[in-house]
Design an enzyme around this catalytic site. Structure first.
Site, PDB file in Angstrom:
ATOM      1  N   TYR A  20      45.559  53.071  64.776  1.00  0.00           N
ATOM      2  CA  TYR A  20      46.396  52.835  65.971  1.00  0.00           C
ATOM      3  C   TYR A  20      45.925  53.645  67.184  1.00  0.00           C
ATOM      4  O   TYR A  20      46.689  53.771  68.143  1.00  0.00           O
ATOM      5  CB  TYR A  20      47.854  53.246  65.704  1.00  0.00           C
ATOM      6  N   TYR A  41      53.414  58.495  57.242  1.00  0.00           N
ATOM      7  CA  TYR A  41      52.370  57.483  57.358  1.00  0.00           C
ATOM      8  C   TYR A  41      50.963  58.086  57.345  1.00  0.00           C
ATOM      9  O   TYR A  41      50.055  57.557  57.991  1.00  0.00           O
ATOM     10  CB  TYR A  41      52.577  56.620  58.607  1.00  0.00           C
ATOM     11  N   ARG A  82      45.932  57.165  60.717  1.00  0.00           N
ATOM     12  CA  ARG A  82      46.617  56.732  61.944  1.00  0.00           C
ATOM     13  C   ARG A  82      45.705  56.692  63.178  1.00  0.00           C
ATOM     14  O   ARG A  82      45.778  55.732  63.961  1.00  0.00           O
ATOM     15  CB  ARG A  82      47.863  57.581  62.218  1.00  0.00           C
ATOM     16  N   GLY A 126      62.986  53.549  63.037  1.00  0.00           N
ATOM     17  CA  GLY A 126      62.184  53.403  64.244  1.00  0.00           C
ATOM     18  C   GLY A 126      62.174  54.557  65.217  1.00  0.00           C
ATOM     19  O   GLY A 126      61.336  54.582  66.132  1.00  0.00           O
ATOM     20  N   CYS A 167      31.727  57.155  56.492  1.00  0.00           N
ATOM     21  CA  CYS A 167      30.639  56.457  57.186  1.00  0.00           C
ATOM     22  C   CYS A 167      31.163  55.337  58.076  1.00  0.00           C
ATOM     23  O   CYS A 167      30.937  54.148  57.805  1.00  0.00           O
ATOM     24  CB  CYS A 167      29.658  55.918  56.161  1.00  0.00           C
ATOM     25  N   GLU A 168      31.906  55.689  59.082  1.00  0.00           N
ATOM     26  CA  GLU A 168      32.414  54.720  60.064  1.00  0.00           C
ATOM     27  C   GLU A 168      32.590  55.455  61.382  1.00  0.00           C
ATOM     28  O   GLU A 168      33.110  56.580  61.392  1.00  0.00           O
ATOM     29  CB  GLU A 168      33.809  54.212  59.662  1.00  0.00           C
ATOM     30  N   PRO A 177      65.835  55.353  58.624  1.00  0.00           N
ATOM     31  CA  PRO A 177      64.806  56.160  59.286  1.00  0.00           C
ATOM     32  C   PRO A 177      63.718  56.614  58.321  1.00  0.00           C
ATOM     33  O   PRO A 177      63.996  56.917  57.159  1.00  0.00           O
ATOM     34  CB  PRO A 177      65.590  57.379  59.798  1.00  0.00           C
ATOM     35  N   GLY A 178      62.497  56.609  58.791  1.00  0.00           N
ATOM     36  CA  GLY A 178      61.376  57.089  57.990  1.00  0.00           C
ATOM     37  C   GLY A 178      60.697  58.238  58.716  1.00  0.00           C
ATOM     38  O   GLY A 178      60.940  59.418  58.453  1.00  0.00           O
ATOM     39  N   ARG A 179      59.876  57.873  59.716  1.00  0.00           N
ATOM     40  CA  ARG A 179      59.076  58.861  60.444  1.00  0.00           C
ATOM     41  C   ARG A 179      59.893  60.051  60.950  1.00  0.00           C
ATOM     42  O   ARG A 179      59.472  61.198  60.835  1.00  0.00           O
ATOM     43  CB  ARG A 179      58.419  58.156  61.636  1.00  0.00           C
TER      44      ARG A 179
HETATM   45  N1  LLP Z   1      62.947  49.738  58.101  1.00  0.00           N
HETATM   46  C1  LLP Z   1      62.021  48.772  58.102  1.00  0.00           C
HETATM   47  C2  LLP Z   1      62.408  47.421  57.746  1.00  0.00           C
HETATM   48  C3  LLP Z   1      60.690  49.074  58.450  1.00  0.00           C
HETATM   49  O1  LLP Z   1      59.778  48.107  58.468  1.00  0.00           O
HETATM   50  C4  LLP Z   1      60.332  50.398  58.792  1.00  0.00           C
HETATM   51  C5  LLP Z   1      58.956  50.751  59.163  1.00  0.00           C
HETATM   52  C6  LLP Z   1      61.334  51.381  58.759  1.00  0.00           C
HETATM   53  C7  LLP Z   1      62.625  51.023  58.416  1.00  0.00           C
HETATM   54  C8  LLP Z   1      61.068  52.813  59.100  1.00  0.00           C
HETATM   55  O2  LLP Z   1      60.626  52.951  60.407  1.00  0.00           O
HETATM   56  P1  LLP Z   1      60.401  54.423  61.023  1.00  0.00           P
HETATM   57  O3  LLP Z   1      61.747  55.094  61.107  1.00  0.00           O
HETATM   58  O4  LLP Z   1      59.491  55.162  60.124  1.00  0.00           O
HETATM   59  O5  LLP Z   1      59.800  54.160  62.335  1.00  0.00           O
HETATM   60  N2  LLP Z   1      52.277  52.939  59.779  1.00  0.00           N
HETATM   61  C9  LLP Z   1      52.858  52.953  61.103  1.00  0.00           C
HETATM   62  C10 LLP Z   1      54.357  52.745  61.062  1.00  0.00           C
HETATM   63  C11 LLP Z   1      54.764  51.460  60.375  1.00  0.00           C
HETATM   64  C12 LLP Z   1      56.261  51.274  60.295  1.00  0.00           C
HETATM   65  C13 LLP Z   1      56.593  50.144  59.405  1.00  0.00           C
HETATM   66  N3  LLP Z   1      58.001  49.901  59.224  1.00  0.00           N
HETATM   67  C14 LLP Z   1      52.486  54.257  61.799  1.00  0.00           C
HETATM   68  O6  LLP Z   1      51.795  55.064  61.206  1.00  0.00           O
HETATM   69  O7  LLP Z   1      52.839  54.465  62.952  1.00  0.00           O
END
Ligand code: LLP
Length: 427
Positions: free
Chosen positions: A327, A384, A323, A247, A356-357, A285-287
């Site tokens: 969002y 993402y 994105r 997150g 086309c949107e 962590p992802g993003r």
């Molecule tokens: N763990 C769980 C259970 C999750 O659902 C997620 C993200 C993460 C970890 C990783 O979160 P991060 O560190 O990346 O914030 N598509 C959206 C973001 C969706 C996130 C979904 N869950 C965007 O482009 O902002």
């Protein structure tokens, strides 16, 4: 012109009037591989990971990269080689991680809707933990584990009901969200799970949202999770690991999220104070690991000045970079040639794609001094973007390059139309 790094993007910089990712010249890559083109910096990913590693130094911690942010095999390989585990949400993600060299025992499987087939595959692979999200899932997982002759290691995702103060589509830890088990029901659910022979309780987890730019929501969630751990352990169920999800936000425009090291410094202070500092910790962590490591290079097709609005039509679109359409997300967009940066008297354009949107825009009201054939980089495109891209309008999914110093590795070839039609049948 002076070389300078873009704010928040330490491995992306202008030198000799040209935008570079590490030692590679983006315009040259675009000429070689075509546009739109995703380009990622390996050093930037490792730099982001290092902030977590610094923050957690000396602790028993496992970083599980949330691969939904960017599941390209070579990117998974970078994180696997750096010792990361993975947070997966589907059988497809499981296969990708194993193909890229990930270790099964360091995988956690999140998600509200795991199928029996996915549960079975993950049990047979020997993953580290199922993060279960509902009472119904607990019962089904128990049955599948018994049928498979395995014991499923589980953690229950609790919903701490804290507001992460982010976009509503990406906040997940509030009562009204579909995720996790409410704080109130958590203890009863743990007691039920502990009574089932196919399950072994190993942890507790929470994930409150994405693109969080403050420490406070994490601290609130932490206190609530620790209160629960105390109650669950008092009921005789030991909790081996605490998983705080992902997150952490990144810099897109003017956000100032805490560094991962600073965030963990604060969280560990509280964990230590409450006597949990030596517990095994998991993070997802992802993003924050990949977001600012990537750019999408696109070429201007046409300038279309209008009476009410000016449009700059580029060859990347909402199918490549969803994105903004999904969002209303802001991504900084810069020219590849430094001397094309707009002065204050430049015209204001919406940067839009060919789809086309009307929702197909990448940036609104940007000052530009561009012409057809110029190239732009959409920043913060490592997370993402490619992972949520599609073939809408029968557009090919982009090629991807991973830069490592002066080397550019093609890690994904652009789709051909035959790739897109694969598996389809005429009547
Ligand atoms: N763990 C769980 C259970 C999750 O659902 C997620 C993200 C993460 C970890 C990783 O979160 P991060 O560190 O990346 O914030 N598509 C959206 C973001 C969706 C996130 C979904 N869950 C965007 O482009 O902002």
């Amino acid at each position: 012109m002076m070389p300078f790094a873009l704010p928040g993007h330490p491995h992306i910089h202008y030198a000799d009037n040209q935008l570079h990712v590490e030692g590679c010249h983006l315009d040259a890559l675009a000429s070689q591989y075509g546009t739109p083109l995703f380009v990622y910096s390996r050093a930037s990913m490792l730099h982001a990971l290092a902030a977590y590693q610094r923050g957690l130094k000396g602790r028993n911690a496992q970083i599980c990269y949330a691969m939904k942010a960017n599941p390209s095999l070579a990117i998974l390989q970078v994180f696997a080689q750096a010792g990361c585990g993975f947070d997966i949400v589907s059988g497809g993600e499981l296969t990708r991680v194993l193909t890229a060299g990930g270790v099964a025992s360091s995988i956690v499987f999140s998600g509200v809707g795991k199928t029996r087939k996915e549960m079975r595959e993950a049990l047979l692979a020997g993953i580290g933990c199922f993060n279960v999200e509902s009472e119904a899932e607990i019962d089904v997982l128990n049955t599948v584990a018994l049928e498979t002759g395995k014991i499923a290691p589980i953690s229950i995702r609790v919903n701490p009901d804290v507001d992460p103060q982010t976009h509503p589509y990406i906040s997940t830890g509030l009562k009204g969200n579909k995720f996790g088990i409410t704080h109130q029901r958590a203890l009863a659910t743990y007691l039920h799970a502990a009574s089932l022979p196919g399950l072994r309780i190993v942890g507790i987890d929470c994930h409150i949202g994405s693109q969080i730019t403050q420490v406070a929501p994490y601290l609130d969630a932490l206190e609530r999770v620790l209160d629960l751990v105390t109650a669950i352990e008092s009921a005789g169920i030991p909790i081996e690991h605490l998983d705080f999800g992902g997150g952490l936000g990144i810099h897109y425009k003017d956000e100032t999220p805490p560094g991962a090291d600073m965030l963990w410094h604060k969280l560990l202070e509280r964990l230590d104070a409450r006597g949990f500092g030596q517990r095994k910790l998991l993070l997802e962590p992802g993003r924050s690991l990949v977001g600012n490591a990537g750019v999408c290079v696109t070429e201007v097709l046409f300038m279309k000045p209008g009476e009410q609005k000016n449009f700059c039509i580029v060859d990347a679109a909402m199918n490549d970079l969803p994105r903004p359409a999904l969002y209303q997300a802001f991504h900084t967009i810069v020219p590849l040639q430094q001397d094309k940066q707009a002065g204050p008297d430049a015209a204001v354009y919406d940067i839009v794609g060919p789809v086309c949107e009307s929702g197909d825009w990448l940036g609104r009201e940007r000052q530009l001094t561009l012409q057809a054939g110029d190239r732009l980089a959409v920043l913060s495109a490592g997370a993402y973007c490619m992972s949520m891209s599609s073939n809408y309008n029968s557009r090919p999914r982009c090629a991807e390059i991973l830069v490592d110093g002066n080397h550019a590795h093609l890690i994904r070839t652009r789709d051909t139309i035959s790739d897109q039609m694969y598996g389809e049948h005429l009547l």
